[in-house]
Design a protein around this motif. Structure first.
Motif, PDB file in Angstrom:
ATOM      1  N   GLU A   1       0.894  -1.149  -0.081  1.00  0.00           N
ATOM      2  CA  GLU A   1      -0.044  -0.404   0.140  1.00  0.00           C
ATOM      3  C   GLU A   1       0.821   1.416  -0.086  1.00  0.00           C
ATOM      4  O   GLU A   1       0.666   2.582  -0.499  1.00  0.00           O
ATOM      5  CB  GLU A   1      -1.027  -0.167   1.134  1.00  0.00           C
ATOM      6  N   ILE A   2       2.032   1.220   0.666  1.00  0.00           N
ATOM      7  CA  ILE A   2       3.071   2.218   0.546  1.00  0.00           C
ATOM      8  C   ILE A   2       3.581   2.525  -0.828  1.00  0.00           C
ATOM      9  O   ILE A   2       3.670   3.499  -1.401  1.00  0.00           O
ATOM     10  CB  ILE A   2       4.227   2.145   1.561  1.00  0.00           C
ATOM     11  N   VAL A   3       3.816   1.427  -1.499  1.00  0.00           N
ATOM     12  CA  VAL A   3       4.205   1.491  -3.002  1.00  0.00           C
ATOM     13  C   VAL A   3       3.085   2.240  -3.732  1.00  0.00           C
ATOM     14  O   VAL A   3       3.139   2.894  -4.666  1.00  0.00           O
ATOM     15  CB  VAL A   3       4.679   0.064  -3.442  1.00  0.00           C
ATOM     16  N   ALA A   4       1.858   1.576  -3.599  1.00  0.00           N
ATOM     17  CA  ALA A   4       0.790   2.218  -4.298  1.00  0.00           C
ATOM     18  C   ALA A   4       0.465   3.848  -4.148  1.00  0.00           C
ATOM     19  O   ALA A   4       0.310   4.214  -5.416  1.00  0.00           O
ATOM     20  CB  ALA A   4      -0.408   1.498  -3.741  1.00  0.00           C
ATOM     21  N   ASP A   5       0.836   4.095  -3.067  1.00  0.00           N
ATOM     22  CA  ASP A   5       0.740   5.489  -2.886  1.00  0.00           C
ATOM     23  C   ASP A   5       1.883   6.255  -3.598  1.00  0.00           C
ATOM     24  O   ASP A   5       1.653   7.290  -4.306  1.00  0.00           O
ATOM     25  CB  ASP A   5       0.907   5.838  -1.235  1.00  0.00           C
ATOM     26  N   ARG A   6       3.154   5.832  -3.558  1.00  0.00           N
ATOM     27  CA  ARG A   6       3.994   6.319  -4.239  1.00  0.00           C
ATOM     28  C   ARG A   6       4.019   6.125  -5.759  1.00  0.00           C
ATOM     29  O   ARG A   6       4.266   7.253  -6.609  1.00  0.00           O
ATOM     30  CB  ARG A   6       5.573   5.673  -3.993  1.00  0.00           C
ATOM     31  N   THR A   7       3.511   5.177  -6.307  1.00  0.00           N
ATOM     32  CA  THR A   7       3.139   5.025  -7.812  1.00  0.00           C
ATOM     33  C   THR A   7       2.263   6.116  -8.299  1.00  0.00           C
ATOM     34  O   THR A   7       2.280   6.615  -9.197  1.00  0.00           O
ATOM     35  CB  THR A   7       2.865   3.478  -8.016  1.00  0.00           C
ATOM     36  N   ASP A   8       1.085   5.907  -7.344  1.00  0.00           N
ATOM     37  CA  ASP A   8       0.075   6.981  -7.715  1.00  0.00           C
ATOM     38  C   ASP A   8       0.607   8.464  -7.934  1.00  0.00           C
ATOM     39  O   ASP A   8       0.386   9.097  -8.919  1.00  0.00           O
ATOM     40  CB  ASP A   8      -0.944   6.945  -6.656  1.00  0.00           C
ATOM     41  N   LYS A   9       1.318   8.914  -7.016  1.00  0.00           N
ATOM     42  CA  LYS A   9       1.904  10.465  -6.895  1.00  0.00           C
ATOM     43  C   LYS A   9       2.955  10.604  -7.952  1.00  0.00           C
ATOM     44  O   LYS A   9       2.838  11.369  -8.797  1.00  0.00           O
ATOM     45  CB  LYS A   9       2.679  10.493  -5.605  1.00  0.00           C
ATOM     46  N   ILE A  10       3.938   9.531  -8.221  1.00  0.00           N
ATOM     47  CA  ILE A  10       4.915   9.570  -9.191  1.00  0.00           C
ATOM     48  C   ILE A  10       4.252   9.732 -10.805  1.00  0.00           C
ATOM     49  O   ILE A  10       4.727  10.385 -11.411  1.00  0.00           O
ATOM     50  CB  ILE A  10       5.890   8.283  -9.187  1.00  0.00           C
ATOM     51  N   MET A  11       3.447   8.659 -10.925  1.00  0.00           N
ATOM     52  CA  MET A  11       2.557   8.781 -12.150  1.00  0.00           C
ATOM     53  C   MET A  11       1.920   9.962 -12.389  1.00  0.00           C
ATOM     54  O   MET A  11       1.909  10.648 -13.548  1.00  0.00           O
ATOM     55  CB  MET A  11       1.594   7.564 -12.336  1.00  0.00           C
ATOM     56  N   GLY A  12       1.284  10.539 -11.364  1.00  0.00           N
ATOM     57  CA  GLY A  12       0.669  11.684 -11.337  1.00  0.00           C
ATOM     58  C   GLY A  12       1.443  12.904 -12.011  1.00  0.00           C
ATOM     59  O   GLY A  12       1.098  13.708 -12.575  1.00  0.00           O
ATOM     60  N   SER A  13       2.656  12.972 -11.196  1.00  0.00           N
ATOM     61  CA  SER A  13       3.594  13.963 -11.770  1.00  0.00           C
ATOM     62  C   SER A  13       3.960  13.591 -13.201  1.00  0.00           C
ATOM     63  O   SER A  13       4.373  14.798 -13.902  1.00  0.00           O
ATOM     64  CB  SER A  13       4.933  13.715 -10.739  1.00  0.00           C
TER      65      SER A  13
END
Ligand code: SF4
Ligand code: SF4
Lengths: 139, 292
Positions: free
Chosen positions: B204-216
């Motif tokens: 779930e931590i990775v999911a959060d990072r992936t979401d933010k990085i892809m958003g960027s």
């Protein structure tokens, strides 16, 4: 909310503080609590205490609080804090030293066990993830 | 030109696409990449405890293998292997006592290590030895109109002593991509951690990072994200399933190794691409752009 912290000279030079300084190779009192490490930490939203708070509690010898925190296991040694600290404190090394304090006891305090995973989960994970996780989270 | 090569464990299975496109594209540039005959896992992470020399044994054994191959330098493309091997090498070069202890420990080795091997990352080698002008001249299929977000993550740029570009705002991949004819896009989170090994126990931590990085990456209308690390690739590509679960409005992009884009632009055989290893299949996009 008020928090009462009892400080004593004995804590500031406790074996725990000396061990953390030795394993990390850092002088904890170099930190002047600017907060820059926490401001840029990508893991901060998942931590129960922030990197600068970890350093502060380590300075004060608050061993029980630190060893019970989840934050020391959430830090992934991404090194963002280390490259930004104006006092050149290597925060990631300090956190590694605190993890080591837990992992080096005789009790198996591992935070990861491959037996907990389904075979499909394990097969889907690249070796680089498994080996890194085992190296950081197990004794 | 011949170049000793350390692939690293994950390039032999989950990241075969990285391995094969490295060898194929370097061949187009006149560099014969020679995989070491013997090598072992580098340990993946640089041990940070000052009193644990054991964690240097794995990387240093590889440095010994490079010496035994007759080479004085070698290259790896994996960002984590690069970081671990480079940091171990720097440690051995500046701490004679640690080097002596390690050589004693590795006394069954026929070769002693003396800090005498240079570690290169592939990006660094391409910039400093091959040259991006030479790379540009070898392009047969320019990646026209392809908008690329270059993701560095942690291990190429931190700590400063291993970085071969600026730690906060690196540009080496953007320069490489421009040489291939593609358009690098601004990417605020390009050097922010993907969550690394939390992929194992805390997805779930990775999911959060992936979401933010892809958003960027999407903020500047990127078509794809490129990486140089199999763990970043796993988290940004395969963990998109997890990201969608935790963030319903998540949008993903295909994730490729920078060497895959090189292989396309240099006209290498598609067999090296192994698109079946990707979670988000990049083929529809590449076909649409006339690149596959
Ligand atoms: S950035 Fe450095 S000086 Fe500032 S709080 Fe963090 S450790 Fe202390
Ligand atoms: S090394 Fe750890 S504490 Fe420092 S920024 Fe990265 S995750 Fe946060």
């Amino acid at each position: 909310m008020t928090t009462t912290i009892r400080l004593s000279a004995a804590r500031l030079s406790s074996p725990f503080v000396r061990q953390v300084e030795k394993i990390s190779g850092q002088k904890l009192l170099a930190c002047y609590q600017c907060g820059k490490c926490s401001a840029g930490c990508p893991m901060a939203p998942h931590m129960d205490m922030l990197p600068n708070q970890i350093i502060r509690l380590a300075q004060l010898g608050m061993e029980e609080k630190l060893l019970a925190s989840n934050a020391i296991w959430i830090c992934v040694s991404c090194m963002t804090c280390n490259t930004r600290c104006p006092k050149d404190v290597r925060i990631a090394e300090v956190i590694e030293a605190i993890r080591a304090t837990v992992l080096r006891t005789n009790a198996r305090n591992d935070r990861l066990a491959s037996a907990d995973f389904l075979p499909e989960t394990l097969a889907a994970l690249p070796p680089i993830a498994l080996i890194a996780g085992l190296r950081k989270l197990t004794s | 030109m011949k170049l000793a090569y350390y692939p690293g464990c994950t390039l032999k299975n989950h990241a075969r696409n990285f391995d094969d496109t490295t060898v194929a594209s370097m061949a187009r540039l006149g560099v014969e990449v020679r995989e070491l005959e013997r090598w072992n896992c580098c340990g993946t992470v640089h041990g940070l405890a000052s009193d644990n020399l054991m964690q240097r044994a794995a990387p240093v054994t590889n440095l010994i293998r490079v010496k035994e191959s007759g080479a004085g330098e070698f290259m790896t493309g994996c960002a984590m292997c690069y970081n671990t091997l480079k940091r171990a090498n720097q440690h051995m070069r500046k701490d004679a006592a640690a080097l002596a202890t390690l050589n004693d420990f590795l006394s069954l080795e026929e070769t002693q290590y003396a800090g005498d091997v240079d570690v290169f990352h592939l990006l660094e080698f391409l910039r400093d030895r091959v040259g991006f002008d030479k790379l540009a001249a070898a392009v047969t299929k320019p990646l026209k109109g392809l908008r690329v977000a270059c993701y560095y993550g942690c291990m190429l740029v931190r700590p400063r002593e291993v970085a071969f570009d600026d730690s906060e705002s690196p540009a080496i991949m953007e320069n490489l991509i421009a040489a291939l004819g593609a358009t690098p896009v601004p990417f605020a989170l390009k050097a922010e951690c993907c969550g690394a090994y939390h992929a194992v126990g805390r997805p779930e931590i990775v999911a959060d990072r992936t979401d933010k990085i892809m958003g960027s990456a999407l903020a500047h209308a990127a078509d794809i994200v490129i990486v140089s690390c199999p763990l970043c690739a796993h988290n940004l590509d395969h963990k998109q399933v997890e990201a969608k679960k935790h963030h319903p409005d998540f949008h993903g992009l295909p994730v490729l190794y920078f060497t895959q884009l090189m292989a396309i632009a240099l006209g290498c055989d598609d067999a090296a691409q192994h698109f079946e290893l990707h979670h988000v299949d990049p083929r529809p996009l590449l076909t649409d752009r006339g690149l596959a």
